[in-house]
Enzyme design. Sequence first.
Site, PDB file in Angstrom:
ATOM      1  N   GLY A 173      30.531  39.367   8.188  1.00 43.98           N
ATOM      2  CA  GLY A 173      31.373  39.159   7.024  1.00 43.98           C
ATOM      3  C   GLY A 173      31.561  37.692   6.731  1.00 43.98           C
ATOM      4  O   GLY A 173      30.832  37.086   5.929  1.00 43.98           O
ATOM      5  N   MET A 176      38.165  53.144   8.302  1.00 47.32           N
ATOM      6  CA  MET A 176      39.254  52.849   9.243  1.00 47.32           C
ATOM      7  C   MET A 176      40.492  53.546   8.715  1.00 47.32           C
ATOM      8  O   MET A 176      41.449  52.921   8.258  1.00 47.32           O
ATOM      9  CB  MET A 176      39.453  51.327   9.347  1.00 47.32           C
ATOM     10  CG  MET A 176      38.359  50.672  10.177  1.00 47.32           C
ATOM     11  SD  MET A 176      38.243  48.906   9.895  1.00 47.32           S
ATOM     12  CE  MET A 176      37.082  48.910   8.541  1.00 47.32           C
ATOM     13  N   GLY A 203      33.034  39.334  14.166  1.00 47.65           N
ATOM     14  CA  GLY A 203      32.791  38.044  14.803  1.00 47.65           C
ATOM     15  C   GLY A 203      31.337  37.720  15.089  1.00 47.65           C
ATOM     16  O   GLY A 203      31.034  36.859  15.921  1.00 47.65           O
ATOM     17  N   ASP A 256      34.095  48.158   4.312  1.00 49.95           N
ATOM     18  CA  ASP A 256      35.234  48.464   5.174  1.00 49.95           C
ATOM     19  C   ASP A 256      36.365  49.100   4.373  1.00 49.95           C
ATOM     20  O   ASP A 256      36.956  48.452   3.506  1.00 49.95           O
ATOM     21  CB  ASP A 256      35.769  47.172   5.806  1.00 49.95           C
ATOM     22  CG  ASP A 256      34.807  46.631   6.850  1.00 49.95           C
ATOM     23  OD1 ASP A 256      34.367  47.413   7.704  1.00 49.95           O
ATOM     24  OD2 ASP A 256      34.499  45.424   6.799  1.00 49.95           O
ATOM     25  N   MET A 274      40.087  50.605   4.599  1.00 50.90           N
ATOM     26  CA  MET A 274      41.274  50.558   5.476  1.00 50.90           C
ATOM     27  C   MET A 274      42.460  51.184   4.762  1.00 50.90           C
ATOM     28  O   MET A 274      42.665  50.941   3.566  1.00 50.90           O
ATOM     29  CB  MET A 274      41.614  49.103   5.802  1.00 50.90           C
ATOM     30  CG  MET A 274      40.471  48.334   6.436  1.00 50.90           C
ATOM     31  SD  MET A 274      40.974  46.639   6.766  1.00 50.90           S
ATOM     32  CE  MET A 274      39.416  45.963   7.370  1.00 50.90           C
ATOM     33  N   ASP A 304      30.154  45.108  15.088  1.00 47.83           N
ATOM     34  CA  ASP A 304      30.998  44.795  13.927  1.00 47.83           C
ATOM     35  C   ASP A 304      32.173  43.905  14.345  1.00 47.83           C
ATOM     36  O   ASP A 304      33.093  44.358  15.028  1.00 47.83           O
ATOM     37  CB  ASP A 304      31.506  46.107  13.316  1.00 47.83           C
ATOM     38  CG  ASP A 304      32.190  45.887  11.984  1.00 47.83           C
ATOM     39  OD1 ASP A 304      32.142  44.760  11.461  1.00 47.83           O
ATOM     40  OD2 ASP A 304      32.772  46.858  11.461  1.00 47.83           O
ATOM     41  N   MET A 316      33.063  48.112  17.848  1.00 44.47           N
ATOM     42  CA  MET A 316      33.951  47.065  17.325  1.00 44.47           C
ATOM     43  C   MET A 316      34.019  45.918  18.333  1.00 44.47           C
ATOM     44  O   MET A 316      34.422  46.113  19.476  1.00 44.47           O
ATOM     45  CB  MET A 316      35.354  47.617  17.066  1.00 44.47           C
ATOM     46  CG  MET A 316      35.452  48.651  15.954  1.00 44.47           C
ATOM     47  SD  MET A 316      34.712  48.157  14.389  1.00 44.47           S
ATOM     48  CE  MET A 316      35.629  46.677  13.995  1.00 44.47           C
ATOM     49  N   GLY A 375      40.621  45.810  11.280  1.00 43.37           N
ATOM     50  CA  GLY A 375      41.721  45.545  10.345  1.00 43.37           C
ATOM     51  C   GLY A 375      41.518  44.269   9.544  1.00 43.37           C
ATOM     52  O   GLY A 375      41.976  44.178   8.426  1.00 43.37           O
ATOM     53  N   PHE A 376      40.831  43.311  10.136  1.00 44.99           N
ATOM     54  CA  PHE A 376      40.688  42.014   9.468  1.00 44.99           C
ATOM     55  C   PHE A 376      39.313  41.414   9.755  1.00 44.99           C
ATOM     56  O   PHE A 376      38.773  41.593  10.850  1.00 44.99           O
ATOM     57  CB  PHE A 376      41.771  41.041   9.961  1.00 44.99           C
ATOM     58  CG  PHE A 376      43.156  41.562   9.755  1.00 44.99           C
ATOM     59  CD1 PHE A 376      43.789  41.411   8.516  1.00 44.99           C
ATOM     60  CD2 PHE A 376      43.807  42.263  10.752  1.00 44.99           C
ATOM     61  CE1 PHE A 376      45.063  41.931   8.313  1.00 44.99           C
ATOM     62  CE2 PHE A 376      45.081  42.788  10.554  1.00 44.99           C
ATOM     63  CZ  PHE A 376      45.716  42.619   9.328  1.00 44.99           C
ATOM     64  N   GLY A 377      38.803  40.673   8.770  1.00 44.74           N
ATOM     65  CA  GLY A 377      37.611  39.873   8.999  1.00 44.74           C
ATOM     66  C   GLY A 377      38.002  38.553   9.638  1.00 44.74           C
ATOM     67  O   GLY A 377      39.189  38.230   9.763  1.00 44.74           O
ATOM     68  N   GLY A 378      36.996  37.808  10.054  1.00 45.21           N
ATOM     69  CA  GLY A 378      37.217  36.441  10.517  1.00 45.21           C
ATOM     70  C   GLY A 378      37.872  36.305  11.883  1.00 45.21           C
ATOM     71  O   GLY A 378      38.424  35.259  12.200  1.00 45.21           O
ATOM     72  N   SER A 384      29.127  42.276   5.438  1.00 48.93           N
ATOM     73  CA  SER A 384      30.371  43.022   5.201  1.00 48.93           C
ATOM     74  C   SER A 384      31.067  42.488   3.955  1.00 48.93           C
ATOM     75  O   SER A 384      31.518  41.346   3.911  1.00 48.93           O
ATOM     76  CB  SER A 384      31.299  42.902   6.405  1.00 48.93           C
ATOM     77  OG  SER A 384      32.545  43.455   6.073  1.00 48.93           O
ATOM     78  N   HIS A 403      32.394  52.182   6.497  1.00 49.25           N
ATOM     79  CA  HIS A 403      33.152  52.196   7.752  1.00 49.25           C
ATOM     80  C   HIS A 403      34.583  52.598   7.427  1.00 49.25           C
ATOM     81  O   HIS A 403      35.337  51.808   6.865  1.00 49.25           O
ATOM     82  CB  HIS A 403      33.053  50.779   8.362  1.00 49.25           C
ATOM     83  CG  HIS A 403      33.850  50.577   9.598  1.00 49.25           C
ATOM     84  ND1 HIS A 403      34.073  49.324  10.138  1.00 49.25           N
ATOM     85  CD2 HIS A 403      34.486  51.449  10.423  1.00 49.25           C
ATOM     86  CE1 HIS A 403      34.803  49.440  11.234  1.00 49.25           C
ATOM     87  NE2 HIS A 403      35.071  50.715  11.429  1.00 49.25           N
ATOM     88  N   HIS A 411      27.655  46.659   4.234  1.00 50.69           N
ATOM     89  CA  HIS A 411      28.727  47.241   5.052  1.00 50.69           C
ATOM     90  C   HIS A 411      30.029  47.199   4.257  1.00 50.69           C
ATOM     91  O   HIS A 411      30.432  46.145   3.760  1.00 50.69           O
ATOM     92  CB  HIS A 411      28.845  46.447   6.351  1.00 50.69           C
ATOM     93  CG  HIS A 411      29.825  47.010   7.328  1.00 50.69           C
ATOM     94  ND1 HIS A 411      29.488  48.010   8.210  1.00 50.69           N
ATOM     95  CD2 HIS A 411      31.116  46.709   7.571  1.00 50.69           C
ATOM     96  CE1 HIS A 411      30.539  48.301   8.957  1.00 50.69           C
ATOM     97  NE2 HIS A 411      31.555  47.521   8.592  1.00 50.69           N
TER      98      HIS A 411
HETATM   99  C1  DX5 Z   1      36.907  44.599  10.708  1.00 45.61           C
HETATM  100  C2  DX5 Z   1      35.759  45.081   9.875  1.00 45.61           C
HETATM  101  C3  DX5 Z   1      34.545  44.226   9.910  1.00 45.61           C
HETATM  102  C4  DX5 Z   1      34.736  42.858   9.303  1.00 45.61           C
HETATM  103  C5  DX5 Z   1      33.779  41.910   9.937  1.00 45.61           C
HETATM  104  O1  DX5 Z   1      37.925  45.544  10.688  1.00 45.61           O
HETATM  105  O2  DX5 Z   1      35.351  46.363  10.315  1.00 45.61           O
HETATM  106  O3  DX5 Z   1      33.437  44.868   9.287  1.00 45.61           O
HETATM  107  O4  DX5 Z   1      34.541  42.872   7.906  1.00 45.61           O
HETATM  108  O5  DX5 Z   1      34.081  40.638   9.495  1.00 45.61           O
HETATM  109  P1  DX5 Z   1      33.682  39.325  10.299  1.00 45.61           P
HETATM  110  O6  DX5 Z   1      32.195  39.309  10.418  1.00 45.61           O
HETATM  111  O7  DX5 Z   1      34.235  38.240   9.474  1.00 45.61           O
HETATM  112  O8  DX5 Z   1      34.339  39.415  11.677  1.00 45.61           O
HETATM  113 ZN    ZN Z   2      33.433  47.227   9.533  1.00 46.51          ZN
END
Ligand code: DX5
Ligand code: ZN
Length: 217
Positions: free
Chosen positions: A197, A68, A177, A35, A37, A175, A137, A142-145, A8, A66, A33
């Site tokens: 990601g 969002m 974690g 994202d 938003m 998608d 999901m 909304g956020f990575g990590g 990602s 993706h 991938h």
């Molecule tokens: C979250 C995104 C994910 C995100 C995954 O809203 O859709 O694709 O980038 O990131 P990680 O792998 O860090 O959870």
């Molecule tokens: Zn995503």
Amino acid sequence: MNPIVAPSILASDFANLQREIEMINTSQADWIHIDVMDGVFVPNISLGVPIVEAIKRHAKKPMDVHLMIVQPEKYVEAFHKAGAETISVHIEACPHLHRNLQQIKSLGCKAGVAVNPHTPISSLEDVILDIDLVCLMSVNPGFGGQKFIERTYDKIRSLKTLINKRKAKTLIEIDGGVNQQNAKPLMDAGADVLVAGNFVFSSSNPKEVIQRLKEVS
Ligand code: DX5
Ligand code: ZN
């Protein structure tokens, strides 16, 4: 079966996007991938069509976009023109999901449906045969990590049962974690595609991380 691995780009260094894409090109990753938003459907703004076009100029792997965003039908054609191979829309953002899927397919893209953690798999029952990819999901979008939600395993199993019952060819993408610890249990539960990601991009050796994910079976 080995997973389809989709790093990602959200977790990458946006100031060095070309370098990050070239890393993915020369890795064992299968897809990129991306994202998107809008700050409305999710509480964050990430990137839009011009960045997807820029990624396409360097990418040698298919782009898995993706969305969002609310009212995705307004932008699907632009993302197709920007080079997206797969376009996923959120079921929660689509009162006319069947129509959205037909629109994506009519452009020649693979049609994906992303499903938030609170949305039951049963809501996909009447449309599963029209879906190429379900993006489950495993965090709130909304956020990575973020921390992986364990309930996802049950949802994968229910979705797999539905896919088999209807003899659909739908892929299951996970998608949020994803890491080395949960990759194998996710595959065992029935996943086909692993998005990662932070696990990839926060590593000092992203290519090796991608390779280790790819070797999970
Ligand atoms: C979250 C995104 C994910 C995100 C995954 O809203 O859709 O694709 O980038 O990131 P990680 O792998 O860090 O959870
Ligand atoms: Zn995503």
